[in-house]
Motif scaffolding. Structure first.
Motif, PDB file in Angstrom:
ATOM      1  N   LYS A 225     -34.282   2.415  29.170  1.00 55.45           N
ATOM      2  CA  LYS A 225     -33.691   1.180  28.649  1.00 55.45           C
ATOM      3  C   LYS A 225     -34.145   0.935  27.220  1.00 55.45           C
ATOM      4  O   LYS A 225     -34.649  -0.144  26.872  1.00 55.45           O
ATOM      5  CB  LYS A 225     -34.018  -0.002  29.566  1.00 55.45           C
ATOM      6  CG  LYS A 225     -33.249   0.055  30.884  1.00 55.45           C
ATOM      7  CD  LYS A 225     -31.766  -0.179  30.705  1.00 55.45           C
ATOM      8  CE  LYS A 225     -30.915   0.263  31.884  1.00 55.45           C
ATOM      9  NZ  LYS A 225     -30.575   1.699  31.916  1.00 55.45           N
ATOM     10  N   LYS A 226     -33.973   1.958  26.399  1.00 52.16           N
ATOM     11  CA  LYS A 226     -34.365   1.833  25.006  1.00 52.16           C
ATOM     12  C   LYS A 226     -33.168   1.839  24.047  1.00 52.16           C
ATOM     13  O   LYS A 226     -33.338   2.000  22.855  1.00 52.16           O
ATOM     14  CB  LYS A 226     -35.380   2.919  24.645  1.00 52.16           C
ATOM     15  CG  LYS A 226     -36.805   2.571  25.122  1.00 52.16           C
ATOM     16  CD  LYS A 226     -37.349   1.328  24.417  1.00 52.16           C
ATOM     17  CE  LYS A 226     -38.668   0.856  24.995  1.00 52.16           C
ATOM     18  NZ  LYS A 226     -39.111  -0.432  24.444  1.00 52.16           N
ATOM     19  N   THR A 227     -31.964   1.696  24.573  1.00 51.92           N
ATOM     20  CA  THR A 227     -30.879   1.279  23.699  1.00 51.92           C
ATOM     21  C   THR A 227     -30.544  -0.147  24.139  1.00 51.92           C
ATOM     22  O   THR A 227     -30.557  -0.449  25.325  1.00 51.92           O
ATOM     23  CB  THR A 227     -29.610   2.148  23.800  1.00 51.92           C
ATOM     24  OG1 THR A 227     -29.318   2.335  25.172  1.00 51.92           O
ATOM     25  CG2 THR A 227     -29.803   3.484  23.146  1.00 51.92           C
ATOM     26  N   PHE A 228     -30.279  -0.974  23.165  1.00 54.66           N
ATOM     27  CA  PHE A 228     -30.079  -2.402  23.434  1.00 54.66           C
ATOM     28  C   PHE A 228     -28.717  -2.820  22.904  1.00 54.66           C
ATOM     29  O   PHE A 228     -28.241  -2.271  21.913  1.00 54.66           O
ATOM     30  CB  PHE A 228     -31.152  -3.222  22.724  1.00 54.66           C
ATOM     31  CG  PHE A 228     -32.557  -2.941  23.188  1.00 54.66           C
ATOM     32  CD1 PHE A 228     -33.146  -3.727  24.165  1.00 54.66           C
ATOM     33  CD2 PHE A 228     -33.289  -1.907  22.649  1.00 54.66           C
ATOM     34  CE1 PHE A 228     -34.434  -3.483  24.594  1.00 54.66           C
ATOM     35  CE2 PHE A 228     -34.585  -1.645  23.070  1.00 54.66           C
ATOM     36  CZ  PHE A 228     -35.159  -2.437  24.042  1.00 54.66           C
ATOM     37  N   PHE A 229     -28.119  -3.804  23.565  1.00 56.78           N
ATOM     38  CA  PHE A 229     -26.822  -4.275  23.097  1.00 56.78           C
ATOM     39  C   PHE A 229     -26.984  -5.535  22.251  1.00 56.78           C
ATOM     40  O   PHE A 229     -27.532  -6.532  22.723  1.00 56.78           O
ATOM     41  CB  PHE A 229     -25.897  -4.557  24.289  1.00 56.78           C
ATOM     42  CG  PHE A 229     -24.494  -4.881  23.855  1.00 56.78           C
ATOM     43  CD1 PHE A 229     -23.667  -3.883  23.356  1.00 56.78           C
ATOM     44  CD2 PHE A 229     -24.012  -6.180  23.905  1.00 56.78           C
ATOM     45  CE1 PHE A 229     -22.384  -4.181  22.920  1.00 56.78           C
ATOM     46  CE2 PHE A 229     -22.723  -6.482  23.476  1.00 56.78           C
ATOM     47  CZ  PHE A 229     -21.912  -5.476  22.986  1.00 56.78           C
ATOM     48  N   ASN A 230     -26.522  -5.476  21.017  1.00 56.70           N
ATOM     49  CA  ASN A 230     -26.574  -6.660  20.172  1.00 56.70           C
ATOM     50  C   ASN A 230     -25.369  -7.536  20.512  1.00 56.70           C
ATOM     51  O   ASN A 230     -24.223  -7.191  20.199  1.00 56.70           O
ATOM     52  CB  ASN A 230     -26.546  -6.254  18.694  1.00 56.70           C
ATOM     53  CG  ASN A 230     -26.676  -7.450  17.763  1.00 56.70           C
ATOM     54  OD1 ASN A 230     -26.045  -8.481  17.974  1.00 56.70           O
ATOM     55  ND2 ASN A 230     -27.476  -7.314  16.731  1.00 56.70           N
TER      56      ASN A 230
END
Ligand code: HEM
Ligand code: SF4
Ligand code: SF4
Lengths: 231, 496
Positions: B230-235
């Motif tokens: 979970k190291k891409t995050f949605f802006n």
């Protein structure tokens, strides 16, 4: 035919289409070249994930089938007429179209309710989004009304609308196909051109960037600055 | 052999003091923006605990990473065919509730409140809606709560532990814990990249940094679902996903990434590894128990003449090869084998390795009182209060042997140093310990130095990135005269 209505016809079926199409091409390309960052579906699933499913999924399946139907009828009107020559086949086509149109309407209404009711959603809904939702809702509802009140659309689309649209594309617009049409149908056409006009100013641009290469590319992507020199 | 270079990392967990300085350094530079408030590209978790986002390690819940199915590597979250249907609504998309809703306080009220009988307060307000919120969780809500029934007891790594082992963790005042700082692992087989329909994510060929092209991201959010860490995050504001960039602008100018640079415990190491890219798929498919070893085997010896020749043939600059030869990461991972990959069973081949913590707790509980169970300061690691099974679930792909080896060696190094400096351990005892731990005195000395006496330059061996050549290859360098930076420099304005 009085002159006022012919003037209106000229405006909506001659001027509007060209303004809409020109804006569509000019602004989408300009936006893609200069403001590529703004090309996004602007997903809101991260903020609200329950109602999201019930709105976005039916809406998209519905609208995609219906739009595909319109495009097919535009390109191959003769084949549609041939298909419709057997009543059973006509009923199948019309029935399917109506079901998906209703799916689109239900989904769209669910999406609008979601945007209006969830406070986090209101924060990520711009004024343009509201305009877009209004136009889409009007369009889908008008479409359903046309389908119910003036059967069988799939046939007369091929004989009167397809030729009109082609005449627009060929730059020799022939309004005689559209002027006699009932008001609801006319409104549906006008609203369609409004949608095309608004297209480049809304999130609808996400339709132009659907990622088909994914289905063929290798899973991993590597970008090099210096291409490695193979020994 | 297809040699590539990868900037890799080691975090020495025995040294982390859980101060969160790293997280703050990162936040101040990169994620202090609208839509990114909730993101922590670097975060520090308490283990046992559920982490951030809650229970991220539980892939039954999030469906991240890869599985081997019929001898094929497959993404858990999606597939080419499924992507067509996942587009509109991603079934494995986490929501803000899995992270937390960011908030600030209404400080203005302290100044503007009308005169009254009570002190004015600054109430918490949501940074998403601007409305009053009832704070329910934060990015490190379980900080230091090693024994809490809400957090610690729900740690996914407790799977497969016996009741006795669990009791061991929670025995004395529920106090056992260690810290687990996390950033993007810049994996060799990144599931984020493989899942992106737009091809917006990519691995940089020259250094392996995994980046997300902001101009190509269309918010299909497949990467958020696919990354098991979970190291891409949605802006949520710009409608684009974002991730750790390993401070590449700093690396390109010879500086360590901000979280590394600021680390108070000096737990972080960074250096180049050379690896054989032609074996990625084969290695990622290995049976679970072999994964740690298989990943080690893909890392190549930078002093081997054959590797050097192949690296040169692939266009890797001599200065990068030389940097790889001095890499502290190579020593920890490959020579000493005391740094291990986190959750290698997710099969993304993470390139951030952890030295497991010793947690030298000596006390047990007997008849309601706390009692020493061993007189040795560095008692038998089998009796350490963090069960081997737990660490193996976290860092060994379930393989206890790998963790035991790493802990034994660390213990032997301590005995060895104790014999030298304190003298309450005989040389013979120390030598025996070293032999048992597969360690020579020279190696012990080197481990000791790089662990305890390391300078900045020992910890961060940053290769020259040669971006100047990159530009020359692409266009006339004079065109860049008086320009500022690369890429687009307009503000990230949300699309309509
Ligand atoms: C294959 C084609 C299409 C794909 C892949 C696609 C994908 C998407 C995605 C990912 C979203 C964001 C959903 C979210 O909030 O998570 C979205 C939203 C939307 N799409 Fe599409 N779309 C497609 C075609 C269309 C078409 C043809 C229309 C209408 C003419 C349309 C209208 C919309 C609208 C109005 C929204 C905003 C809905 C909302 O967020 O409430 N899309 N689309
Ligand atoms: S940790 Fe996640 S985001 Fe980082 S490279 Fe691996 S899969 Fe991608
Ligand atoms: S700055 Fe270093 S010591 Fe402090 S929490 Fe981060 S990794 Fe641990």
């Amino acid at each position: 035919m009085n002159s006022a209505s012919s003037y209106l016809d000229q405006f909506f079926f001659l001027a509007l289409p060209y303004v809409a199409l020109f804006t569509f091409f000019f602004v989408t390309i300009e936006r893609y070249r200069n403001r590529k960052f703004t090309y996004s579906s602007l997903s809101s699933q991260f903020l609200e994930n329950q109602q999201h499913f019930w709105g976005l999924v039916p809406f998209h399946y519905g609208i995609l089938v219906v739009i595909t139907g319109h495009i097919v009828a535009f390109f191959v009107p003769r084949e549609i007429l041939w298909w419709n020559s057997k009543p059973l086949r006509l009923y199948i086509l019309e029935g399917t179209a109506l079901v998906f149109a209703i799916l689109a309407a239900v989904g769209l209404i669910a999406a609008i309710v979601r945007r209006a009711n969830v406070s986090k959603m209101r924060k990520v809904t711009s004024p343009v989004d509201w305009v877009l939702f209004a136009l889409l809702l009007i369009q889908v509802l008008l479409g359903i009304e046309v389908a119910v009140r003036y059967p069988w659309g799939s046939s007369w689309f091929a004989t009167s609308l397809s030729p009109y649209l082609w005449s627009v594309v060929r730059l020799s617009p022939d309004l005689s196909y559209v002027t006699p049409l009932p008001l609801t149908v006319k409104l549906h056409i006008i609203n369609a051109f409004l949608l095309i006009l608004m297209f480049p100013f809304t999130r609808l641009v996400h339709i132009l960037v659907i990622p088909n290469p994914y289905l063929w590319r290798k899973p991993q992507v590597v970008r090099w600055y210096r291409r490695p020199v193979k020994a | 052999m297809n040699v590539r270079s990868q900037i890799s990392m080691v975090f020495h967990l025995d040294k982390c003091i859980g101060c969160h300085t790293c997280s703050i350094a990162c936040k101040n530079i990169w994620t202090d923006r609208k839509g990114a408030e909730y993101m922590w590209w670097n975060n520090v978790e308490t283990k046992p605990g559920t982490g951030f986002p809650t229970a991220w390690e539980d892939q039954e819940k999030y469906n991240g990473g890869w599985v081997v199915d019929d001898g094929e590597l497959k993404l858990r979250s999606t597939s080419k065919a499924k992507t067509v249907f996942n587009m509109f609504h991603h079934p494995n998309m986490p929501t803000m509730d899995d992270y937390y809703e960011p908030w600030t306080y209404d400080y203005q009220h302290l100044f503007n409140a009308p005169e009254g009988p009570d002190q004015p307060t600054a109430v918490p307000i949501s940074m998403v809606t601007g409305e009053l919120i009832n704070i329910k969780s934060g990015p490190n809500w379980d900080d230091d709560l090693g024994g809490s029934p809400v957090y610690a007891e729900n740690d996914p790594n407790l799977d497969g532990l016996t009741d006795e082992q669990r009791q061991q963790l929670f025995a004395v005042e529920r106090l056992v814990l260690f810290y687990f700082p996390r950033i993007c692992n810049h994996c060799l087989n990144p599931s984020c990249v493989a899942s992106c329909p737009s091809g917006a994510l990519y691995k940089r060929g020259e250094d392996g940094i995994v980046l997300l092209d902001q101009n190509r991201c269309r918010a299909w959010r497949a990467c958020v679902a696919a990354c098991p860490y979970k190291k891409t995050f949605f802006n949520w504001s710009t409608g684009k996903s974002e991730k750790c960039i390993l401070c590449y602008p700093r690396l390109e100018t010879g500086q360590a990434p901000a979280c590394f640079h600021s680390c108070v415990g000096r737990i972080r190491y960074l250096g180049v590894l050379l690896y054989d890219a032609s074996r990625i798929e084969e290695v990622a498919k290995s049976p679970v128990e072999d994964l740690v070893e298989a990943q080690r085997s893909i890392i190549l010896d930078p002093n081997d003449p054959a590797v050097i020749a192949a690296a040169r043939a692939n266009g890797i600059h001599d200065s990068v090869i030389e940097s790889a030869q001095r890499s502290p990461v190579y020593k920890f991972v490959k020579e000493w084998k005391i740094a291990l990959p986190p959750h290698i069973e997710f099969r993304t081949l993470p390139m951030l390795f952890y030295v497991p913590p010793m947690a030298p707790v000596m006390a047990g509980k007997e008849n309601g009182t706390v009692k020493n169970i061993s007189e040795d300061l560095f008692h038998d690691i089998e009796e350490a209060r963090v069960p081997m099974r737990f660490l193996a679930n976290l860092l060994g792909g379930g393989n206890e042997g790998k963790v035991r080896y790493a802990l034994r060696k660390q213990k032997a190094v301590r005995w060895y140093r104790r014999a030298l400096t304190v003298g309450d351990v005989t040389d013979a005892q120390a030598a025996e310990m070293l032999a048992q731990a597969d360690c020579t005195p020279e190696e012990a000395e080197a481990i000791y130095r790089l662990t305890s006496l390391c300078t900045f330059d020992d910890r961060f061996v940053i290769p020259p990135m040669h971006r100047e050549e990159a530009i020359e290859m692409m266009e006339d360098p004079l065109e860049h005269k008086q320009n500022t930076g690369f890429g687009f420099l307009t503000g990230p304005r949300r699309g309509l």
